[in-house]
Design a protein around this motif. Structure first.
Motif, PDB file in Angstrom:
ATOM      1  N   SER A 122       0.814  -1.218   0.000  1.00  0.00           N
ATOM      2  CA  SER A 122       0.000   0.000   0.000  1.00  0.00           C
ATOM      3  C   SER A 122       0.845   1.266   0.000  1.00  0.00           C
ATOM      4  CB  SER A 122      -0.936   0.005   1.225  1.00  0.00           C
ATOM      5  OG  SER A 122      -0.172  -0.086   2.428  1.00  0.00           O
ATOM      6  N   ASP A 123       2.052   1.184   0.565  1.00  0.00           N
ATOM      7  CA  ASP A 123       2.900   2.369   0.623  1.00  0.00           C
ATOM      8  C   ASP A 123       3.769   2.548  -0.615  1.00  0.00           C
ATOM      9  OD1 ASP A 123       4.296   0.064   1.273  1.00  0.00           O
ATOM     10  OD2 ASP A 123       5.795   1.152   2.444  1.00  0.00           O
ATOM     11  N   ARG A 124       3.704   1.592  -1.555  1.00  0.00           N
ATOM     12  CA  ARG A 124       4.533   1.669  -2.759  1.00  0.00           C
ATOM     13  C   ARG A 124       3.722   1.784  -4.038  1.00  0.00           C
ATOM     14  NH1 ARG A 124       9.780  -0.147  -2.404  1.00  0.00           N
ATOM     15  NH2 ARG A 124       9.884   0.730  -4.509  1.00  0.00           N
ATOM     16  N   GLU A 125       2.422   2.027  -3.915  1.00  0.00           N
ATOM     17  CA  GLU A 125       1.606   2.100  -5.125  1.00  0.00           C
ATOM     18  C   GLU A 125       1.968   3.332  -5.955  1.00  0.00           C
ATOM     19  OE1 GLU A 125      -2.481   1.966  -4.138  1.00  0.00           O
ATOM     20  OE2 GLU A 125      -2.469  -0.178  -3.612  1.00  0.00           O
ATOM     21  N   LEU A 126       1.890   3.162  -7.254  1.00  0.00           N
ATOM     22  CA  LEU A 126       2.267   4.228  -8.185  1.00  0.00           C
ATOM     23  C   LEU A 126       1.104   5.183  -8.447  1.00  0.00           C
ATOM     24  CD1 LEU A 126       4.151   2.049 -10.818  1.00  0.00           C
ATOM     25  CD2 LEU A 126       5.195   3.523  -9.097  1.00  0.00           C
ATOM     26  N   ASP A 127       1.444   6.440  -8.591  1.00  0.00           N
ATOM     27  CA  ASP A 127       0.438   7.426  -8.982  1.00  0.00           C
ATOM     28  C   ASP A 127       0.198   7.334 -10.485  1.00  0.00           C
ATOM     29  OD1 ASP A 127       0.272   8.422  -6.401  1.00  0.00           O
ATOM     30  OD2 ASP A 127       1.957   9.806  -6.734  1.00  0.00           O
ATOM     31  N   PRO A 128      -1.011   7.650 -10.936  1.00  0.00           N
ATOM     32  CA  PRO A 128      -1.267   7.606 -12.386  1.00  0.00           C
ATOM     33  C   PRO A 128      -0.520   8.720 -13.113  1.00  0.00           C
ATOM     34  CG  PRO A 128      -3.151   8.530 -11.226  1.00  0.00           C
ATOM     35  CD  PRO A 128      -2.203   8.036 -10.162  1.00  0.00           C
ATOM     36  N   CYS A 129      -0.181   8.457 -14.340  1.00  0.00           N
ATOM     37  CA  CYS A 129       0.449   9.465 -15.209  1.00  0.00           C
ATOM     38  C   CYS A 129      -0.683  10.300 -15.809  1.00  0.00           C
ATOM     39  CB  CYS A 129       1.269   8.779 -16.290  1.00  0.00           C
ATOM     40  SG  CYS A 129       2.248   9.873 -17.318  1.00  0.00           S
ATOM     41  N   ASP A 130      -1.210  11.205 -15.015  1.00  0.00           N
ATOM     42  CA  ASP A 130      -2.516  11.807 -15.284  1.00  0.00           C
ATOM     43  C   ASP A 130      -2.446  13.170 -15.958  1.00  0.00           C
ATOM     44  OD1 ASP A 130      -1.359  13.109 -13.215  1.00  0.00           O
ATOM     45  OD2 ASP A 130      -3.063  12.991 -11.844  1.00  0.00           O
ATOM     46  N   THR A 131      -1.372  13.481 -16.632  1.00  0.00           N
ATOM     47  CA  THR A 131      -1.328  14.778 -17.313  1.00  0.00           C
ATOM     48  C   THR A 131      -2.230  14.754 -18.538  1.00  0.00           C
ATOM     49  OG1 THR A 131       0.583  14.076 -18.605  1.00  0.00           O
ATOM     50  CG2 THR A 131       1.023  15.252 -16.566  1.00  0.00           C
ATOM     51  N   ALA A 132      -2.930  15.845 -18.752  1.00  0.00           N
ATOM     52  CA  ALA A 132      -3.819  15.948 -19.919  1.00  0.00           C
ATOM     53  C   ALA A 132      -2.980  16.180 -21.173  1.00  0.00           C
ATOM     54  CB  ALA A 132      -4.799  17.097 -19.719  1.00  0.00           C
ATOM     55  N   PRO A 133      -3.534  15.925 -22.348  1.00  0.00           N
ATOM     56  CA  PRO A 133      -2.801  16.206 -23.588  1.00  0.00           C
ATOM     57  C   PRO A 133      -2.366  17.665 -23.656  1.00  0.00           C
ATOM     58  CG  PRO A 133      -4.767  14.913 -24.043  1.00  0.00           C
ATOM     59  CD  PRO A 133      -4.846  15.314 -22.601  1.00  0.00           C
ATOM     60  N   ILE A 134      -1.102  17.881 -23.908  1.00  0.00           N
ATOM     61  CA  ILE A 134      -0.542  19.223 -23.935  1.00  0.00           C
ATOM     62  C   ILE A 134      -0.819  19.860 -25.293  1.00  0.00           C
ATOM     63  CG2 ILE A 134       1.585  20.569 -23.805  1.00  0.00           C
ATOM     64  CD1 ILE A 134       2.680  18.550 -21.884  1.00  0.00           C
TER      65      ILE A 134
END
Length: 291
Positions: A122-134
């Motif tokens: 639970s402490d090592r889960e990755l964040d989503p690559c959530d940047t919108a299209p530039i």
């Protein structure tokens, strides 16, 4: 792309661009000075005497050539400016294509992150690559260098005078004037002093028009350079962002594999399982990992 650009030009545009590039060299300057010096030397009364001081034939030919070259230079400027616009559009399209690929890589990275999170603590889960299209601004969004009335007038003059029609009209007027003067219809006998006066006056004005046109084109070129640099910075930032997520996935993947190997080693009482491989730091493999 170069062949497509060349195909969009007319024969007159290609000739004007070629003349602007070839004549705009120091070789042309040296040849002009040498030819003028030889002409004045041989034309002197003490030598051949075909064009003595003040060298009316040389002045007449030089004046007509200068007048026509001014329009050729203006046409060449307009043609080369159009080529710059096309290159700017191509650079923008390439940057858009790269950003599109980056966005597709984001979706792939998110898929891999969700898969890796299934085996992560639970402490090592990755964040989503959530940047919108530039989004980047197209070349047409660059503010033109015609904000003042004088610049608008200069741009209009450069556009109108820098055309094949202006070259043709000027040539017809000069040749027609000379023919009519030789026929006695126009009271301007050889060496056509009134024609030379009008030509000199037009050259004086057009030279300043060319200088203003160069200033306008230079300002637009500077704006294009800044815009291209901004596009490059955006693409680089996006690539670094993707690389940061890939490095985080690599670390998590190493941790998951280590746990799996440790579990396998613990399950073998005979101790014959291979030892887990040591983690290798890859943060300095390519560029900087900072966002």
């Amino acid at each position: 792309m170069v062949s497509e650009v060349a195909a969009t030009r007319t024969t007159g545009d290609r000739i004007a661009a070629w003349a602007t590039r070839r004549l705009g060299s120091m070789v042309t300057v040296y040849l002009t000075v040498a030819l003028s010096a030889v002409w004045m030397l041989l034309g002197a009364r003490s030598v051949l005497g075909f064009d003595p001081y003040p060298y009316p034939v040389l002045l007449f030919v030089g004046n007509v050539v200068q007048l026509l070259l001014i329009f050729v230079i203006l046409v060449g400027q307009r043609t080369l400016s159009a080529s710059v616009e096309r290159r700017a559009q191509q650079t923008y399209d390439d940057a858009q294509a790269i950003l599109g690929e980056c966005h597709r890589l984001q979706a792939l990275i998110d898929d891999r992150a969700r898969l890796l999170n299934r085996g992560a603590t639970s402490d090592r889960e990755l964040d989503p690559c959530d940047t919108a299209p530039i989004m980047i601004s197209p070349p047409q969004a660059v503010e033109p260098a015609t904000a003042t009335r004088n610049r608008r007038i200069a741009a209009w003059l450069v556009q109108r005078l820098g055309s094949k029609g202006a070259v043709v009209v000027t040539t017809v007027i000069v040749v027609g004037w000379m023919l009519l003067a030789l026929a006695g219809v126009i009271p301007d006998p050889y060496p056509f002093p009134f024609l030379l006066f009008c030509s000199s006056l037009a050259q004086l004005v057009f030279m300043f028009v060319i200088m203003v046109g160069q200033d306008v084109l230079g300002e637009v070129s500077d704006r294009r350079v800044v815009e291209t640099a901004n596009h490059t910075a955006v693409v680089l930032q996006q690539c670094r962002h993707l690389r940061q997520h890939l490095l985080a996935q690599d670390e998590l993947l190493t941790a998951v594999v280590d746990r799996a190997v440790d579990a396998e080693v613990g399950g073998h009482l005979d101790g014959g399982a291979p030892a887990p491989r040591e983690h290798v730091d890859r943060s300095q493999d390519v560029g900087s990992g900072s966002r």
